[in-house]
Design a protein around this motif. Structure first.
Motif, PDB file in Angstrom:
ATOM      1  N   ASP A  57     -23.625   4.667  35.279  1.00 19.70           N
ATOM      2  CA  ASP A  57     -23.854   6.091  35.029  1.00 19.70           C
ATOM      3  C   ASP A  57     -24.657   6.318  33.756  1.00 19.70           C
ATOM      4  O   ASP A  57     -25.572   7.152  33.730  1.00 19.70           O
ATOM      5  CB  ASP A  57     -22.513   6.824  34.928  1.00 19.70           C
TER       6      ASP A  57
ATOM      7  N   ARG B 258     -29.881  15.730  36.986  1.00 15.62           N
ATOM      8  CA  ARG B 258     -29.113  15.527  38.216  1.00 15.62           C
ATOM      9  C   ARG B 258     -28.118  14.370  38.139  1.00 15.62           C
ATOM     10  O   ARG B 258     -26.958  14.540  38.528  1.00 15.62           O
ATOM     11  CB  ARG B 258     -30.048  15.346  39.413  1.00 15.62           C
TER      12      ARG B 258
ATOM     13  N   ARG C 214     -25.129  15.546  36.264  1.00 17.29           N
ATOM     14  CA  ARG C 214     -24.331  16.537  36.997  1.00 17.29           C
ATOM     15  C   ARG C 214     -23.524  15.869  38.105  1.00 17.29           C
ATOM     16  O   ARG C 214     -22.332  16.165  38.288  1.00 17.29           O
ATOM     17  CB  ARG C 214     -25.254  17.598  37.599  1.00 17.29           C
ATOM     18  N   LEU C 215     -24.126  14.964  38.855  1.00 18.13           N
ATOM     19  CA  LEU C 215     -23.437  14.356  39.979  1.00 18.13           C
ATOM     20  C   LEU C 215     -22.341  13.392  39.542  1.00 18.13           C
ATOM     21  O   LEU C 215     -21.363  13.176  40.268  1.00 18.13           O
ATOM     22  CB  LEU C 215     -24.446  13.632  40.882  1.00 18.13           C
TER      23      LEU C 215
ATOM     24  N   GLU D  83     -18.168  18.842  38.070  1.00 19.20           N
ATOM     25  CA  GLU D  83     -19.307  19.321  38.846  1.00 19.20           C
ATOM     26  C   GLU D  83     -19.196  18.878  40.297  1.00 19.20           C
ATOM     27  O   GLU D  83     -19.595  19.603  41.217  1.00 19.20           O
ATOM     28  CB  GLU D  83     -20.610  18.813  38.225  1.00 19.20           C
ATOM     29  N   LEU D  84     -18.680  17.679  40.518  1.00 17.02           N
ATOM     30  CA  LEU D  84     -18.512  17.190  41.886  1.00 17.02           C
ATOM     31  C   LEU D  84     -17.542  18.081  42.655  1.00 17.02           C
ATOM     32  O   LEU D  84     -17.761  18.385  43.841  1.00 17.02           O
ATOM     33  CB  LEU D  84     -18.005  15.747  41.873  1.00 17.02           C
TER      34      LEU D  84
ATOM     35  N   LEU E 108     -19.433  21.106  43.647  1.00 19.20           N
ATOM     36  CA  LEU E 108     -20.393  20.805  44.707  1.00 19.20           C
ATOM     37  C   LEU E 108     -19.683  20.713  46.065  1.00 19.20           C
ATOM     38  O   LEU E 108     -20.185  21.214  47.079  1.00 19.20           O
ATOM     39  CB  LEU E 108     -21.110  19.486  44.398  1.00 19.20           C
TER      40      LEU E 108
ATOM     41  N   LEU F 205     -29.053  18.151  48.691  1.00 21.87           N
ATOM     42  CA  LEU F 205     -29.571  17.928  47.338  1.00 21.87           C
ATOM     43  C   LEU F 205     -31.066  17.635  47.333  1.00 21.87           C
ATOM     44  O   LEU F 205     -31.703  17.723  46.282  1.00 21.87           O
ATOM     45  CB  LEU F 205     -28.832  16.760  46.694  1.00 21.87           C
TER      46      LEU F 205
ATOM     47  N   HIS G   6     -32.039  14.626  47.814  1.00 24.03           N
ATOM     48  CA  HIS G   6     -31.898  13.477  46.920  1.00 24.03           C
ATOM     49  C   HIS G   6     -32.965  12.427  47.177  1.00 24.03           C
ATOM     50  O   HIS G   6     -33.286  12.101  48.312  1.00 24.03           O
ATOM     51  CB  HIS G   6     -30.516  12.847  47.086  1.00 24.03           C
TER      52      HIS G   6
ATOM     53  N   LEU H  82     -27.806   6.458  46.530  1.00 26.45           N
ATOM     54  CA  LEU H  82     -26.657   7.349  46.484  1.00 26.45           C
ATOM     55  C   LEU H  82     -25.436   6.585  46.981  1.00 26.45           C
ATOM     56  O   LEU H  82     -25.461   5.979  48.056  1.00 26.45           O
ATOM     57  CB  LEU H  82     -26.895   8.575  47.373  1.00 26.45           C
TER      58      LEU H  82
ATOM     59  N   LEU I  98     -19.068   9.948  43.201  1.00 23.03           N
ATOM     60  CA  LEU I  98     -20.484   9.922  43.560  1.00 23.03           C
ATOM     61  C   LEU I  98     -21.247   9.232  42.444  1.00 23.03           C
ATOM     62  O   LEU I  98     -20.964   9.430  41.264  1.00 23.03           O
ATOM     63  CB  LEU I  98     -20.979  11.356  43.768  1.00 23.03           C
TER      64      LEU I  98
ATOM     65  N   THR J 133     -25.466   7.658  41.415  1.00 18.69           N
ATOM     66  CA  THR J 133     -26.887   7.587  41.770  1.00 18.69           C
ATOM     67  C   THR J 133     -27.463   6.225  41.396  1.00 18.69           C
ATOM     68  O   THR J 133     -28.632   6.108  41.050  1.00 18.69           O
ATOM     69  CB  THR J 133     -27.670   8.705  41.066  1.00 18.69           C
TER      70      THR J 133
END
Length: 376
Positions: A93, A119, A122-123, A128-129, A132, A272, A274, A278, A295, A297
């Motif tokens: 992360d 992003r 946030r993810l 935030e998750l 979402l 998203l 995206h 992911l 989640l 990225t």
């Protein structure tokens, strides 16, 4: 299958000070076996990564948290040494957040997915998750964000004990505190005491209703997407054993398609728009619904479970093909591929249950319960 542009190297970036796990080693091997020159900037000198014959060069990072300005200077210096653009592939992360923030200054030196700078942050944020999931009507455990110690204790009565406590931004946890990103709370007093550590933790505390889990309840989706959420490759796997229980790393797993999980993942990526890798963690509840619990990225530790047997395509190879402009047809890995994490799998662990990772979601129904409380 499209051939790789082996003139474009990869720089793996891992800012977490812990020892690189098998996911980092798998990324080195997967890319190196494809003929791609692999470099790695990692915060820890421990582990087998530095001894891999597929690693061209390792760059050490200073101990402790690294601010973005010195990291930018380091990445520029590495780029000068490479002498050509490289794919920048974060493996945690912290790295994903930093790479997105530095994408502008690094333009022309590194190839990165096109995405808003904030992003990944946030993810990766647990609060935030939850929002979402509510926005998309994806199942998510009932969640309370207390604003005082008394509210944290009251949430224990409302959600039921034991409950799950998470720090909203776990990458901000100072190593010196000894705090874990996810904790099982068994009493009202435990919830109250944990809330009182909020300032030390560096981010808000979330309290969630616990999904009991059990055999065959956990699913993880791994995928790679082109621009606008166009699916390139990926699929779901199943946790068979974790070490240590209940929140440990995968020890045994199996590639096993799961339409409910995979459809939820594709819907989320499309929503998203995206671009890039992911990873989604799901867990099934008592009613058969899969709740999204985590989640990321960047590649997860077990991404190689979801590999196309014919082409050898996985998410890190697919990302390299995409960022270097090589068209790659849709590839889904066949069911049955198994994953074994060294000696972890040999230890008795019982049924796998991972509080921080969980199964795919259904569309429709009432939105998840999320409460952000104000002080009395």
């Amino acid at each position: 299958m499209s051939s790789f542009d082996t003139d474009v190297p990869v720089l793996l970036l891992r800012l977490d000070p812990g020892s690189p796990g098998h996911g980092t080693l798998d990324a080195v091997r997967s890319l190196g076996r494809a003929g791609i020159e692999v470099h790695a900037a990692v915060a820890s000198a421990r582990g087998p990564v530095r001894r891999s014959r597929y690693l061209h060069r390792r760059y050490g990072l200073p101990a402790g948290p690294m601010a973005h300005a010195p990291l930018l200077d380091l990445l520029r210096d590495i780029s000068e040494g490479l002498g050509r653009p490289a794919v920048l592939l974060p493996l945690d992360d912290r790295g994903a957040i930093a790479a997105a923030r530095l994408a502008g200054p690094l333009l022309g030196r590194y190839l990165l997915p096109a995405q808003p700078a904030g992003r990944p942050e946030r993810l990766a944020d647990k609060a935030e998750l939850a929002l979402l999931c509510r926005e998309m009507y994806l199942p998510h455990p009932a969640t309370v964000l207390p604003t005082c110690a008394q509210q944290a204790a009251d949430a224990a009565d409302e959600l039921g004990l034991p409950l799950v406590a998470k720090w909203s931004r776990p990458w901000l946890l100072p190593p010196s505190t000894g705090l874990r990103s996810t904790t099982l709370v068994r009493t009202r007093d435990d919830a109250r005491r944990l809330y009182e550590l909020t300032e030390r933790a560096g981010s808000p505390l979330l309290l969630q209703r616990r999904l009991a889990g059990g055999p065959d309840s956990d699913r993880v989706f791994h995928g790679c997407f082109a621009r606008d959420g166009v699916f390139l490759t990926g699929g779901a796997d199943r946790t068979r054993r974790a070490r240590p229980l209940p929140t440990g790393l995968l020890a045994l797993g199996r590639r096993l398609p799961h339409p409910q999980v995979e459809q939820a993942a594709l819907r989320l990526a499309g929503h998203l728009g995206h671009h890039g890798i992911l990873g989604l963690d799901f867990r099934r509840d008592a009613h058969g619904r899969y709740h999204l619990l985590g989640l990321r990225t960047h590649p997860g530790a077990r991404f190689r479970l979801v590999t196309d047997p014919a082409s050898g395509l996985d998410v890190v190879r697919a990302l390299h093909l995409d960022l270097t402009g090589r068209t790659e047809p849709l590839a889904r890995s066949a069911p049955g591929r198994r994953f074994r994490a060294g000696t972890h799998a040999a230890l008795p662990a019982g049924p796998a249950t991972a509080l921080a990772g969980l199964p795919g979601a259904e569309q429709g129904g009432a939105p998840p319960t999320i409460r952000c409380r104000s002080s009395p």
